[in-house]
Design a protein around this motif. Structure first.
Motif, mmCIF file in Angstrom:
data_model
loop_
_atom_site.group_PDB
_atom_site.id
_atom_site.type_symbol
_atom_site.label_atom_id
_atom_site.label_comp_id
_atom_site.label_asym_id
_atom_site.label_seq_id
_atom_site.Cartn_x
_atom_site.Cartn_y
_atom_site.Cartn_z
ATOM 1 N N GLY A 175 0.859 -1.061 -0.127
ATOM 2 C CA GLY A 175 0.043 -0.069 0.046
ATOM 3 C C GLY A 175 0.724 1.354 0.196
ATOM 4 N N ALA A 176 1.863 1.378 1.052
ATOM 5 C CA ALA A 176 3.002 2.479 1.010
ATOM 6 C C ALA A 176 3.700 2.527 -0.114
ATOM 7 C CB ALA A 176 3.660 2.094 2.248
ATOM 8 N N LYS A 177 3.709 1.555 -0.910
ATOM 9 C CA LYS A 177 4.533 1.559 -1.888
ATOM 10 C C LYS A 177 3.932 2.074 -2.966
ATOM 11 C CE LYS A 177 7.418 -1.527 -5.135
ATOM 12 N NZ LYS A 177 7.744 -2.950 -5.014
ATOM 13 N N VAL A 284 -0.746 15.290 -0.886
ATOM 14 C CA VAL A 284 -0.815 14.568 0.110
ATOM 15 C C VAL A 284 -1.547 13.376 0.245
ATOM 16 C CG1 VAL A 284 -1.781 14.625 2.656
ATOM 17 C CG2 VAL A 284 -0.633 16.506 1.611
ATOM 18 N N ILE A 285 -1.120 12.066 0.642
ATOM 19 C CA ILE A 285 -1.796 10.921 0.479
ATOM 20 C C ILE A 285 -1.895 10.402 2.045
ATOM 21 C CG2 ILE A 285 -1.380 8.321 -0.102
ATOM 22 C CD1 ILE A 285 -0.650 9.193 -2.748
ATOM 23 N N GLY A 286 -3.030 10.029 2.246
ATOM 24 C CA GLY A 286 -3.295 9.261 3.606
ATOM 25 C C GLY A 286 -3.242 7.753 3.684
ATOM 26 N N PHE A 287 -3.825 7.113 4.555
ATOM 27 C CA PHE A 287 -3.944 5.579 4.896
ATOM 28 C C PHE A 287 -5.064 5.284 5.440
ATOM 29 C CE2 PHE A 287 -0.100 3.082 3.487
ATOM 30 C CZ PHE A 287 -0.693 1.750 3.779
ATOM 31 N N ASP A 288 -5.727 4.274 5.134
ATOM 32 C CA ASP A 288 -6.949 3.707 5.726
ATOM 33 C C ASP A 288 -8.207 4.170 5.129
ATOM 34 O OD1 ASP A 288 -5.073 2.857 7.540
ATOM 35 O OD2 ASP A 288 -6.164 4.103 9.370
ATOM 36 N N ASN A 289 -8.120 5.140 4.300
ATOM 37 C CA ASN A 289 -9.495 5.607 3.719
ATOM 38 C C ASN A 289 -10.538 5.783 4.696
ATOM 39 O OD1 ASN A 289 -10.959 6.394 1.433
ATOM 40 N ND2 ASN A 289 -11.603 4.167 1.087
ATOM 41 N N ILE A 303 -5.097 5.473 0.683
ATOM 42 C CA ILE A 303 -4.852 4.079 0.630
ATOM 43 C C ILE A 303 -6.054 3.216 1.287
ATOM 44 C CG2 ILE A 303 -3.754 1.997 0.858
ATOM 45 C CD1 ILE A 303 -2.486 3.493 -1.331
ATOM 46 N N SER A 304 -6.824 2.550 0.686
ATOM 47 C CA SER A 304 -7.866 1.813 1.284
ATOM 48 C C SER A 304 -7.414 0.452 1.726
ATOM 49 C CB SER A 304 -9.165 1.834 0.640
ATOM 50 O OG SER A 304 -10.009 0.759 0.867
ATOM 51 N N PRO A 305 -7.314 0.018 2.694
ATOM 52 C CA PRO A 305 -6.747 -1.002 3.075
ATOM 53 C C PRO A 305 -7.831 -2.558 2.938
ATOM 54 C CG PRO A 305 -7.522 -0.140 5.195
ATOM 55 C CD PRO A 305 -7.808 0.582 3.972
#
Lengths: 359, 359
Positions: A175-177, A284-289, A303-305
């Motif tokens: 995801g981070a990649k 800006v990009i976040g994580f978890d959506n 990023i949607s996990p």
DNA sequence: CTGTTAGCGCGTTCAG
DNA sequence: CTGAACGCGCTAACAG
């Protein structure tokens, strides 16, 4: 009739199958057949029994049924903290999915304590539960033997591995990649990362950091340690502080990968407070959506996990184990190890890809 | 030994009290005495039994115990949506409080559907549960008769009243009034309110709106309808939109009461994006005192509804009803009706009170 | 298609 | 202080 809430226990006067049987002038078994929708019951008797049930206000006694059946139709979900949006979301999805399969869920917050996590595993409740979906935070590889429990178990996350249990995890590294590569493709070259946990090796922070570095590596961009800002906690204010720190240092990035959406939200704010534009000046990009991410301004690319898939898979696998069948296409003696693919949800906090990069 | 997760049911081979009794060379009753900490057991036998329990890995069979006892030690909590921070918080607190009293909690999201809410009330689970804490959203006064259920029930909120059940509610009116008065005392005269639901009479929006108007009234400030901005949903973006609408209209307030913290967060953002300062130009107060409010910048002044007290009270009252005792100092045939006092948590989004107003 | 019987594992009389 | 027998309400054989 006095309200039950004014009496000691509601059980005392509840009608039983026997009562229904007597009233309908049939045997107990027949009542049981009707209640359990056994196929071969004549329409007449079924009606008779249902009428009696109606009149008596009969409700099946679940504990008795459980005792007889040897299972309860209940699974537990052990998570660190229900107040974290990520886990609240997960719980909600697990409950929903379980319901579809006729299962109820006992949510058990372990509250960041080792004790709590061990209790969820070995606590006295476990004759009450058919299986457990377990998301440990404190336990690590040293505790693998604790996982040898006498009931079906599905492990969430990547903190503990054993070949002897089923796992479902999200793609932290990938995801981070993916996020980082997307920024690179959209033209960013100085990409900051917010939320690292220096020294940590297990856990999301470390894995996501690895993904970030991998992406840089593949693009031939050298990793600049000054662009990696640690943040112990992942609250909004931590993101704001981290971003301010970065901006104060004079090292203005053109892209930011935040390790969750709260951090991203804080970063957004810090950037905008300086009169800089997102995404024009900084993407800006976040994580978890998380649900909030769409309500930020600009709406946050994140990023949607794939929590839905995590919930669906883990409940399904657990259900299969409870029923004694092989989950999915798993060979006997094998265990599920499934990483749920994460996806990048593109909103307005990142620049568009140049035409050459799109597909 | 094969892992249980590879077998059909764990129950098949679990040791019972009988097994323990045989191994310890005592009677079943003695084992039961030990397990239930019955006082008059000689130290010697207790030790003997415990050893056998240890060796066999015996765990008490809860369903069997439940059947015998007629109760389960489990309560349900029915809420609209677990992913809402407010309810996630509440659930977490209820679970915690219940644990203290030896109760487990089955969380049941009713998902904004009337059906879901009715099912929580009448669903088949209810022989499995000793009582219910119930927070309806869809049900209203017309549904009072639905609440006549054969088990103890504690009602949360102010949507339904009946003299026949226990209620615990938060101070919606008083909280909003308190917030508004605080703004007035700090010097505000043009106080906007964000999040109204025109036409609604039940529900938090209406109650909070009333509190706002009461405060204005008492201060002798005339209510200006243009300062009341509706917002169907209470997300961050809705707050931002509402605030922008207000600002665009040229009607710049000097204070804002937002009906939850998300709305307040959005309003904060809209204000700051115009180069206005919070609290110097405009003070902002939120509602719920959600975990995030302290992480906004400036940190948000907010009404704390006292969820801890709601959780504590409702679980205690329910527990008392289950045990058949009168809760608190309630007279027989009376029911609890308790409003939890809300408090204003003052942070940095509001101006300080002038010296004359402080105490 | 329906009735009879025998437990599921535990707590609880009632004797000892 | 302990042992034996009963039954909580239900389901699963097995007869009928």
């Amino acid at each position: 009739m006095p309200k039950a809430s004014e009496m000691g226990s509601e059980q005392s006067s509840m009608p039983t199958m026997k009562d229904v049987a007597k009233r309908a002038a049939v045997s107990i078994k027949t009542v049981s057949n009707v209640v359990n929708n056994y196929e071969f019951v004549s329409e007449a008797t079924r009606k008779k029994v249902n009428k009696a049930i109606q009149e008596l206000g009969y409700v099946i006694n679940v504990p008795a049924r459980n005792l007889r059946l040897g299972h309860t139709g209940m699974i537990a979900l052990a998570i660190p903290d229900l107040t974290l949006p990520y886990f609240a979301q997960l719980s909600s999805l697990v409950i929903e999915e379980a319901k579809k399969l006729g299962l109820r869920v006992l949510v058990e917050p372990t509250l960041y304590s080792r004790e709590g996590e061990l209790e969820a595993l070995h606590g006295a409740q476990h004759s009450m539960i058919d299986g457990l979906i377990y998301s440990p935070l404190e336990l690590g590889m040293d505790d693998v033997r604790e996982l040898d429990v006498p009931y079906p178990l599905v492990l969430l996350g990547e903190r503990i591995f054993t070949p002897d249990t089923d796992h479902v995890a999200t793609e932290n590294v990938e995801g981070a990649k993916h996020a980082t590569t997307y920024l690179i493709n959209s033209g960013c070259r100085k990409i900051a990362v917010i939320g690292t946990h220096p020294g940590e090796e297990l856990g999301s922070a470390a894995l996501r950091f690895n993904g970030y570095k991998e992406a840089l590596d593949e693009a031939g961009i050298e990793f600049d340690p000054r662009l990696a800002v640690p943040a112990r906690m992942w609250h909004r204010l931590d993101g704001e502080n981290a971003m301010n720190e970065l901006l104060d240092s004079g090292l203005v990035p053109d892209g930011v990968v935040a390790f969750n959406d709260m951090l991203a939200s804080g970063a957004l704010h810090a950037i905008q407070m300086r009169g800089l534009k997102v995404p024009d000046d900084i993407s800006v990009i976040g994580f978890d959506n998380s649900e909030d991410s769409q309500y930020l301004s600009p709406a946050l690319t994140s990023i949607s996990p794939g929590l839905e898939a995590v919930a669906r898979l883990s409940v399904r696998v657990l259900k299969d184990r409870i029923d004694g069948v092989q989950p999915l296409g798993i060979a006997p003696d094998e265990h599920v190890f499934r990483k749920v693919t994460s996806t990048l949800v593109i909103r307005n906090s990142t620049r568009e890809l140049p035409a050459s990069q799109r597909n």
